[in-house]
Scaffold this motif. Structure first.
Motif, short mmCIF file in Angstrom:
data_model
loop_
_atom_site.label_atom_id
_atom_site.label_comp_id
_atom_site.label_asym_id
_atom_site.label_seq_id
_atom_site.Cartn_x
_atom_site.Cartn_y
_atom_site.Cartn_z
N UNK A 210 0.84 -1.21 0.00
CA UNK A 210 0.00 0.00 0.00
C UNK A 210 0.87 1.25 0.00
N UNK A 211 1.89 1.27 0.83
CA UNK A 211 2.76 2.44 0.92
C UNK A 211 3.53 2.65 -0.38
N UNK B 260 1.05 4.10 -2.91
CA UNK B 260 0.80 5.51 -2.60
C UNK B 260 2.00 6.38 -2.97
N UNK B 261 3.20 5.89 -2.72
CA UNK B 261 4.41 6.63 -3.10
C UNK B 261 4.43 6.85 -4.61
N UNK B 262 4.13 5.80 -5.38
CA UNK B 262 4.11 5.94 -6.84
C UNK B 262 3.04 6.92 -7.29
N UNK C 54 -5.06 -2.66 0.75
CA UNK C 54 -5.44 -1.45 1.47
C UNK C 54 -6.12 -1.73 2.80
N UNK C 55 -6.44 -2.98 3.09
CA UNK C 55 -7.04 -3.32 4.37
C UNK C 55 -8.55 -3.16 4.38
N UNK D 238 -12.07 5.53 2.92
CA UNK D 238 -11.54 6.85 3.30
C UNK D 238 -10.10 6.78 3.80
N UNK D 239 -9.60 5.60 4.16
CA UNK D 239 -8.21 5.47 4.63
C UNK D 239 -7.24 5.12 3.51
N UNK D 240 -7.74 4.80 2.32
CA UNK D 240 -6.86 4.37 1.24
C UNK D 240 -5.83 5.40 0.83
N UNK D 241 -6.17 6.68 0.68
CA UNK D 241 -5.14 7.62 0.20
C UNK D 241 -4.14 8.06 1.26
N UNK D 242 -4.27 7.63 2.47
CA UNK D 242 -3.38 8.07 3.55
C UNK D 242 -2.33 7.01 3.85
N UNK D 243 -1.10 7.41 4.12
CA UNK D 243 -0.03 6.43 4.39
C UNK D 243 -0.08 5.88 5.81
#
Length: 159
Positions: free
Chosen positions: A8-9, A12-14, A107-108, A113-118
């Motif tokens: 996930x991280x 998100x980094x990409x 993503x769990x 709503x938590x997907x875009x946050x690291x």
């Protein structure tokens, strides 16, 4: 190495890097190519810096686009990059039986709503997602299922 715990991280980094590259390309392109006022006279140094920066942004855009495509392909097929290269080299791609990776395994289950946050994802079945289980976790689960059992029957009392 990118695994189940940090996929996930990495995604998100990409995505963050890709969006930043697109924004920088648009901003530089707009200011450099479409500026028609008299205030837009660039010195040789500024023009050279703008060109170098544009090349760097385009390079970052192409690299992150390629990496995002690799990750998406891996998610859709369930085959990692190294496994895919090995299967192509041995001509056994058609024999693969991997399943696509469910988004909840990346993503769990904490909600969209938590997907875009690291933040670390919360998995429904941690052991299944990771592919292994630690002895401490198994011991905690045994104690949770049978809290009145004497602790001497368990190999370690570090719970």
């Amino acid at each position: 190495c990118v695994g189940a715990g940090n996929l996930k991280h990495f995604i998100l980094f990409l995505i963050y890097t890709w969006v930043s590259s697109v924004f920088a390309i648009c901003l530089l392109g707009w200011n450099y190519f479409f500026c028609a006022s008299d205030e837009c006279s660039y010195t040789v140094v500024i023009a050279s810096l703008a060109r170098v920066l544009m090349l760097l942004c385009i390079g970052a855009f192409l690299f992150t686009s390629s990496m995002l495509m690799n990750v998406c392909y891996g998610m859709l097929t369930g085959i990692g990059t190294i496994d895919r290269l090995k299967k192509k080299a041995t001509n056994t791609m058609a024999l693969s039986d991997e399943e696509p990776v469910p988004l909840k395994d990346i993503f769990g289950i904490a909600g969209y709503h938590t997907w875009p946050f690291p933040i670390d994802p919360v998995f429904e079945d941690y052991d299944r997602v990771m592919g292994y289980s630690t002895p401490q976790r198994l011991l905690r689960e045994q104690l949770r299922e049978n809290p009145n059992a004497p602790r001497e029957q368990y190999p370690s009392s570090t719970v």
